[in-house]
Design a protein around this motif. Structure first.
Motif, mmCIF file in Angstrom:
data_model
loop_
_atom_site.group_PDB
_atom_site.id
_atom_site.type_symbol
_atom_site.label_atom_id
_atom_site.label_comp_id
_atom_site.label_asym_id
_atom_site.label_seq_id
_atom_site.Cartn_x
_atom_site.Cartn_y
_atom_site.Cartn_z
ATOM 1 N N ASP A 84 0.847 -1.190 0.000
ATOM 2 C CA ASP A 84 0.000 0.000 0.000
ATOM 3 C C ASP A 84 0.887 1.246 0.000
ATOM 4 O OD1 ASP A 84 -2.282 -1.560 0.113
ATOM 5 O OD2 ASP A 84 -2.301 -1.588 2.316
ATOM 6 N N VAL A 85 0.633 2.133 -0.952
ATOM 7 C CA VAL A 85 1.388 3.374 -1.078
ATOM 8 C C VAL A 85 0.469 4.538 -0.694
ATOM 9 C CG1 VAL A 85 2.696 4.868 -2.622
ATOM 10 C CG2 VAL A 85 2.785 2.384 -2.918
ATOM 11 N N TYR A 86 0.867 5.310 0.315
ATOM 12 C CA TYR A 86 0.068 6.437 0.790
ATOM 13 C C TYR A 86 0.656 7.731 0.226
ATOM 14 C CZ TYR A 86 -1.123 2.766 4.094
ATOM 15 O OH TYR A 86 -1.509 1.576 4.647
ATOM 16 N N MET A 87 -0.216 8.510 -0.423
ATOM 17 C CA MET A 87 0.238 9.746 -1.043
ATOM 18 C C MET A 87 0.135 10.909 -0.057
ATOM 19 S SD MET A 87 -1.446 9.328 -4.817
ATOM 20 C CE MET A 87 -1.545 7.682 -5.597
ATOM 21 N N TRP A 143 -4.963 9.659 -0.539
ATOM 22 C CA TRP A 143 -5.052 8.772 -1.693
ATOM 23 C C TRP A 143 -4.115 7.579 -1.457
ATOM 24 C CZ3 TRP A 143 -7.651 8.766 -6.439
ATOM 25 C CH2 TRP A 143 -8.507 9.836 -6.649
ATOM 26 N N VAL A 144 -4.601 6.418 -1.825
ATOM 27 C CA VAL A 144 -3.833 5.185 -1.608
ATOM 28 C C VAL A 144 -3.745 4.417 -2.921
ATOM 29 C CG1 VAL A 144 -3.662 3.010 -0.334
ATOM 30 C CG2 VAL A 144 -4.595 5.044 0.783
ATOM 31 N N ALA A 145 -2.568 3.913 -3.200
ATOM 32 C CA ALA A 145 -2.360 3.031 -4.352
ATOM 33 C C ALA A 145 -2.102 1.617 -3.832
ATOM 34 C CB ALA A 145 -1.189 3.512 -5.198
ATOM 35 N N GLU A 146 -3.046 0.731 -4.109
ATOM 36 C CA GLU A 146 -2.900 -0.671 -3.705
ATOM 37 C C GLU A 146 -2.191 -1.436 -4.807
ATOM 38 O OE1 GLU A 146 -6.533 -2.481 -2.604
ATOM 39 O OE2 GLU A 146 -6.681 -1.416 -0.676
ATOM 40 N N LEU A 147 -1.032 -1.993 -4.483
ATOM 41 C CA LEU A 147 -0.218 -2.705 -5.455
ATOM 42 C C LEU A 147 -0.251 -4.195 -5.168
ATOM 43 C CD1 LEU A 147 2.940 -0.384 -5.405
ATOM 44 C CD2 LEU A 147 0.818 -0.087 -6.696
ATOM 45 N N THR A 148 -0.266 -4.987 -6.219
ATOM 46 C CA THR A 148 -0.092 -6.438 -6.114
ATOM 47 C C THR A 148 1.164 -6.814 -6.874
ATOM 48 O OG1 THR A 148 -2.484 -6.786 -5.994
ATOM 49 C CG2 THR A 148 -1.126 -8.694 -6.523
ATOM 50 N N LEU A 149 2.139 -7.359 -6.176
ATOM 51 C CA LEU A 149 3.428 -7.687 -6.774
ATOM 52 C C LEU A 149 3.376 -9.050 -7.461
ATOM 53 C CD1 LEU A 149 5.775 -6.473 -3.911
ATOM 54 C CD2 LEU A 149 4.704 -5.146 -5.748
ATOM 55 N N ARG A 150 4.292 -9.247 -8.379
ATOM 56 C CA ARG A 150 4.320 -10.514 -9.126
ATOM 57 C C ARG A 150 4.901 -11.663 -8.313
ATOM 58 N NH1 ARG A 150 2.928 -9.824 -14.293
ATOM 59 N NH2 ARG A 150 3.037 -7.716 -15.170
ATOM 60 N N ASP A 151 5.730 -11.379 -7.332
ATOM 61 C CA ASP A 151 6.269 -12.421 -6.464
ATOM 62 C C ASP A 151 6.397 -11.844 -5.058
ATOM 63 O OD1 ASP A 151 9.084 -11.333 -6.040
ATOM 64 O OD2 ASP A 151 9.038 -11.509 -8.222
ATOM 65 N N ASP A 171 4.084 9.765 0.369
ATOM 66 C CA ASP A 171 4.322 10.135 1.768
ATOM 67 C C ASP A 171 4.874 8.964 2.564
ATOM 68 O OD1 ASP A 171 4.355 11.561 4.159
ATOM 69 O OD2 ASP A 171 2.308 10.974 4.650
ATOM 70 N N ASP A 172 4.265 7.805 2.396
ATOM 71 C CA ASP A 172 4.695 6.610 3.120
ATOM 72 C C ASP A 172 4.136 5.406 2.374
ATOM 73 O OD1 ASP A 172 5.892 5.021 4.959
ATOM 74 O OD2 ASP A 172 4.539 5.487 6.620
ATOM 75 N N PHE A 173 4.622 4.241 2.729
ATOM 76 C CA PHE A 173 4.099 3.003 2.132
ATOM 77 C C PHE A 173 4.307 1.858 3.108
ATOM 78 C CE2 PHE A 173 8.417 3.700 0.634
ATOM 79 C CZ PHE A 173 9.046 2.510 0.964
ATOM 80 N N SER A 174 3.475 0.865 2.950
ATOM 81 C CA SER A 174 3.546 -0.337 3.777
ATOM 82 C C SER A 174 4.029 -1.477 2.898
ATOM 83 C CB SER A 174 2.162 -0.671 4.373
ATOM 84 O OG SER A 174 2.199 -1.900 5.066
#
Length: 320
Positions: A84-87, A143-151, A171-174
């Motif tokens: 999760d990427v927080y803007m 705003w949040v960008a939810e990412l799904t990684l390939r591995d 701003d931050d990410f998990s």
């Protein structure tokens, strides 16, 4: 002429099949005799089997605990591929679009979903079951960008994290997934410890079974001497002992599997409560691979003990 040839051929086949039939008959007799001796001497034999079951159950319990940790990790494995990427709250629309464009170009990202503060607040209200939360005048969510990684490799998340640090809208990410790495390390520790215990306690099994079989050989010393006197081979004299050892080890492995299953059922309540505290549901169950390993290890150790003890003592007992 042809009649004599057919008769000779039949006699030859019958003669060649006699040793094989004798070999099979002796194996059946040894197996039957092993069960008979087990019934006739229940106290000593079953005491040995019970000891084997207790000894073999210790490494099996450790392996089973590792299997339960692995099952808990599998329930949440999807989180390991999520980031999760927080803007920043003051990030402009152009900065958000630039970040989204940069994320879409990354080969390590499988999918991308942008969540607005309004959508995030609505989801939070549904999750917490709070009415009217989405109608707040001031929305504190970014705003949040939810990412799904390939591995799920740690290297993949670290490489992406370096790039995210350079984006002005972030701003931050998990990163997520670190605790799954820890679970994997714990599971590996349990597995290695279980194998080491199996090897070390397997030596104990060899001594326990070997001592029981040595006493049995001592009781059969006259029978062994008689067989040797009429020309019996060492393999022929050793075969009943191998069946005794293999049967003892097999039953010991079965007792160990029962003990592990019983212990797991006794601790199922705490395991379920532990999993529920993390929002997962798990029903502790004995790994079929562990059960198969117990049966195979018990049988092999019993057979190996019979081999060692038998070859060491039979030569001495068969000497007049």
């Amino acid at each position: 002429m042809s009649t004599h040839s057919a008769t000779d051929s039949h006699a030859t086949r019958e003669k060649s099949s006699r040793p094989l039939a004798t070999w099979r008959r002796h194996h059946r007799q040894c197996l039957k005799a092993a069960f008979t001796r087990l019934v006739r001497r229940p106290v000593g034999a079953w005491a040995t089997i019970l000891v084997l079951g207790v000894v073999l159950s210790l490494p099996a319990l450790v392996m089973t605990l590792g299997h339960q940790v692995e099952r808990i990790g599998e329930l949440w494995m999807a989180d390991a591929a999520r980031m999760d990427v927080y803007m920043k709250a003051d990030a402009s629309e152009a900065d958000r679009d630039a970040l989204a464009e940069w994320l879409e170009k990354q080969d390590t990202i499988k999918s991308l979903q942008l969540i607005s503060p309004e959508a995030g607040l609505q989801t939070l209200a549904l999750r917490l079951q709070i009415d009217g939360l989405e109608s707040m005048e001031s929305n504190p969510l970014p705003w949040v960008a939810e990412l799904t990684l390939r591995d799920t490799r740690l290297e993949t998340r670290l490489a992406l994290a370096e790039g995210l640090h350079q984006q002005p809208a972030v701003d931050d990410f998990s990163a997520g997934g670190e605790w799954i790495e820890r679970l994997e390390q714990i599971r590996g520790f349990f597995q290695e410890l279980g194998w080491w215990l199996l090897v070390l306690l397997g030596l104990t099994v060899l001594f326990v079974v070997g001592n029981t079989l040595r006493l049995e050989l001592h009781e059969r010393r006259r029978e062994i001497a008689l067989i040797a006197l009429i020309g019996g081979t060492e393999r022929y004299m050793l075969r009943p002992l191998l069946y005794d050892g293999a049967l003892t080890g097999l039953l010991g492995g079965a007792i160990a599997a029962i003990l592990v299953s019983s212990a797991l059922s006794m601790v199922s309540g705490p395991v379920q409560r532990f999993a529920a505290s993390y929002g997962a549901a798990i029903e502790p169950a004995t790994d079929p691979g562990v059960v198969g390993l117990l049966l195979a290890a018990g049988t092999f150790l019993g057979w190996l003990s019979a081999q060692i003890i038998g070859r060491f003592y039979i030569g001495r007992l068969s000497t007049p």
